[in-house]
Design an enzyme around this catalytic site. Structure first.
Site, mmCIF file in Angstrom:
data_model
loop_
_atom_site.group_PDB
_atom_site.id
_atom_site.type_symbol
_atom_site.label_atom_id
_atom_site.label_comp_id
_atom_site.label_asym_id
_atom_site.label_seq_id
_atom_site.Cartn_x
_atom_site.Cartn_y
_atom_site.Cartn_z
ATOM 1 N N ALA A 90 43.388 48.679 42.155
ATOM 2 C CA ALA A 90 43.927 49.894 42.767
ATOM 3 C C ALA A 90 42.862 50.945 43.066
ATOM 4 O O ALA A 90 43.196 52.069 43.428
ATOM 5 C CB ALA A 90 44.987 50.475 41.846
ATOM 6 N N ASN A 105 44.627 49.857 33.796
ATOM 7 C CA ASN A 105 43.775 48.771 34.282
ATOM 8 C C ASN A 105 42.565 49.328 35.024
ATOM 9 O O ASN A 105 41.471 48.791 34.964
ATOM 10 C CB ASN A 105 44.574 47.852 35.199
ATOM 11 C CG ASN A 105 45.625 47.116 34.401
ATOM 12 O OD1 ASN A 105 45.302 46.440 33.436
ATOM 13 N ND2 ASN A 105 46.873 47.276 34.764
ATOM 14 N N HIS A 107 43.735 58.375 41.828
ATOM 15 C CA HIS A 107 42.628 58.155 40.886
ATOM 16 C C HIS A 107 41.397 58.859 41.420
ATOM 17 O O HIS A 107 40.997 58.632 42.567
ATOM 18 C CB HIS A 107 42.303 56.659 40.751
ATOM 19 C CG HIS A 107 43.470 55.853 40.297
ATOM 20 N ND1 HIS A 107 43.996 55.929 39.031
ATOM 21 C CD2 HIS A 107 44.229 54.943 40.952
ATOM 22 C CE1 HIS A 107 45.018 55.110 38.927
ATOM 23 N NE2 HIS A 107 45.191 54.507 40.076
HETATM 24 N N1 LIG Z 1 43.853 45.928 38.207
HETATM 25 C C1 LIG Z 1 44.613 46.799 38.850
HETATM 26 O O1 LIG Z 1 44.161 47.712 39.534
HETATM 27 C C2 LIG Z 1 46.108 46.636 38.778
HETATM 28 C C3 LIG Z 1 46.922 47.295 39.706
HETATM 29 C C4 LIG Z 1 48.285 47.100 39.622
HETATM 30 C C5 LIG Z 1 48.826 46.304 38.624
HETATM 31 N N2 LIG Z 1 48.012 45.710 37.720
HETATM 32 C C6 LIG Z 1 48.537 44.864 36.646
HETATM 33 O O2 LIG Z 1 48.812 43.584 37.185
HETATM 34 C C7 LIG Z 1 49.915 43.000 36.515
HETATM 35 C C8 LIG Z 1 50.955 42.555 37.547
HETATM 36 O O3 LIG Z 1 51.408 43.668 38.297
HETATM 37 P P1 LIG Z 1 52.718 43.566 39.224
HETATM 38 O O4 LIG Z 1 52.855 44.853 39.918
HETATM 39 O O5 LIG Z 1 52.686 42.315 40.011
HETATM 40 O O6 LIG Z 1 53.854 43.483 38.101
HETATM 41 P P2 LIG Z 1 55.378 43.046 38.283
HETATM 42 O O7 LIG Z 1 56.102 43.696 37.155
HETATM 43 O O8 LIG Z 1 55.862 43.277 39.665
HETATM 44 O O9 LIG Z 1 55.331 41.464 38.032
HETATM 45 C C9 LIG Z 1 54.891 40.906 36.841
HETATM 46 C C10 LIG Z 1 55.537 39.548 36.678
HETATM 47 O O10 LIG Z 1 54.910 38.899 35.566
HETATM 48 C C11 LIG Z 1 55.897 38.369 34.710
HETATM 49 N N3 LIG Z 1 55.364 38.375 33.339
HETATM 50 C C12 LIG Z 1 55.148 39.438 32.532
HETATM 51 N N4 LIG Z 1 54.627 39.037 31.353
HETATM 52 C C13 LIG Z 1 54.524 37.688 31.417
HETATM 53 C C14 LIG Z 1 54.062 36.691 30.517
HETATM 54 N N5 LIG Z 1 53.631 37.002 29.286
HETATM 55 N N6 LIG Z 1 54.058 35.408 30.918
HETATM 56 C C15 LIG Z 1 54.506 35.072 32.157
HETATM 57 N N7 LIG Z 1 54.977 35.969 33.053
HETATM 58 C C16 LIG Z 1 54.983 37.262 32.695
HETATM 59 C C17 LIG Z 1 57.115 39.266 34.888
HETATM 60 O O11 LIG Z 1 58.320 38.584 34.561
HETATM 61 C C18 LIG Z 1 57.036 39.622 36.371
HETATM 62 O O12 LIG Z 1 57.725 38.692 37.191
HETATM 63 C C19 LIG Z 1 50.431 44.065 35.535
HETATM 64 O O13 LIG Z 1 49.900 43.842 34.243
HETATM 65 C C20 LIG Z 1 49.875 45.347 36.092
HETATM 66 O O14 LIG Z 1 49.691 46.342 35.082
HETATM 67 C C21 LIG Z 1 46.662 45.838 37.796
#
Ligand SMILES: NC(=O)c1ccc[n+]([C@@H]2O[C@H](COP(=O)([O-])OP(=O)(O)OC[C@H]3O[C@@H](n4cnc5c(N)ncnc54)[C@H](O)[C@@H]3O)[C@@H](O)[C@H]2O)c1
Length: 275
Positions: free
Chosen positions: A129, A197, A226
């Site tokens: 992000a 993150n 940010h």
């Molecule tokens: N690096 C970055 O800048 C950044 C930016 C946005 C989101 N993220 C992170 O990326 C991840 C995914 O984000 P998103 O928006 O796609 O989330 P989301 O909530 O839309 O989707 C996450 C999916 O993962 C599944 N899930 C959760 N824990 C699980 C596990 N232990 N095993 C299997 N499946 C699991 C959930 O059921 C859901 O379908 C999150 O941890 C979020 O914090 C990182």
């Protein structure tokens, strides 16, 4: 893997079929299927994985996370910090490369990173992000004095965080900007796992634990913002990113989805811009 000539399609599996997982799967399916064999999906809510499977042309299976890790060359984590912890451990065991979005998990576990290096396992962390990671990475070879991150979010993006409950911080009906947290990245990861993150990526890119984090709730904001400030002998860097929430998950920025898609596009492009 980056830079190596791949002689057959790279076998990729995605753990987490939410906003980022879906955005990536659709992108690979429509644009990179000649290079990538997207062969498995996993989600703790299996229905989400099945729903995504039905949207794809690629023939792939919905499996448990551990089975997915065994099946692929590269495990993509787009799920949660908890999933990233599990994947880190198991991918090391099965000697698989991984791409991690829930970067907070890496901050807690520097010994695992050292083990991965020893075992020649690649761990990729897209810029997600934020922007400016190229400059910050370059400055990590110089002399960085300080890295600060100020993250401002509309209150709804923070409500529910354990830290707020513990400190009895109430953000409902907030009228003006309020600092809710100031401290180290380690504390931020512990108290705001869904929100930090970005801070974790700054630590990883700068190779410095000395990143100050400030989290603000601001009722007048529509976008998560940010502001990254890097002070180094060689340059001062200020980057502000105002993110538009993605349609699938308003807590996730559209930029984070594009950043993962771009990572794969760049991996297979012979023309690479940016360090
Ligand atoms: N690096 C970055 O800048 C950044 C930016 C946005 C989101 N993220 C992170 O990326 C991840 C995914 O984000 P998103 O928006 O796609 O989330 P989301 O909530 O839309 O989707 C996450 C999916 O993962 C599944 N899930 C959760 N824990 C699980 C596990 N232990 N095993 C299997 N499946 C699991 C959930 O059921 C859901 O379908 C999150 O941890 C979020 O914090 C990182």
């Amino acid at each position: 893997m980056l830079g190596k000539k791949l002689t057959q399609r790279l076998r990729v599996g995605i753990v987490g079929c939410g906003a980022i997982g879906e955005g990536l799967a659709l992108f690979i399916d429509s644009q990179l299927s000649d290079k990538i064999n997207l062969c498995a999906l996993a989600d703790k809510d299996q229905q989400r994985a099945v729903k995504l499977q039905r949207k794809l042309r690629s023939v792939l299976s919905v499996v448990e996370v551990e089975e997915l890790i065994k099946k692929v060359d590269l495990v993509v984590e787009t799920a949660s910090i908890e999933a990233a912890r599990f994947i880190l451990e198991r991918a090391l065991l099965y000697k698989k490369d991984m791409l991690i979005l829930s970067a907070g998990a890496l901050i807690e576990n520097f010994p695992l990173l050292a083990q991965a290096e020893k075992a020649k396992i690649n761990i990729y962390v897209p810029s997600g992000a934020i922007s400016g990671i190229d400059g910050l990475g370059a400055l990590s070879l110089g002399s960085i004095r300080k890295v600060s991150l100020i993250t401002s979010k509309p209150p709804r993006g923070l409500i529910g965080a354990d830290y707020l409950k513990r400190k009895k911080i109430n953000l409902t009906n907030l009228k003006k900007e309020k600092v809710v947290f100031k401290g180290s990245v380690k504390e931020a990861v512990r108290y705001f796992p869904k929100n930090v993150n970005v801070a974790a990526i700054l630590v990883l890119a700068s190779s410095s634990q000395n990143v100050e984090v400030c989290i603000k709730a601001n009722p007048n904001l529509k976008r998560n913002t940010h502001c990254i400030i890097v002070e180094a002998k060689e340059a001062k860097l200020s980057v502000t990113v105002e993110n538009t929430p993605s349609k699938l998950n308003p807590r996730t920025s559209s930029l984070a989805i594009l950043s993962v898609q771009y990572f794969f596009r760049k991996m297979f492009s012979n023309f690479k811009v940016g360090s």
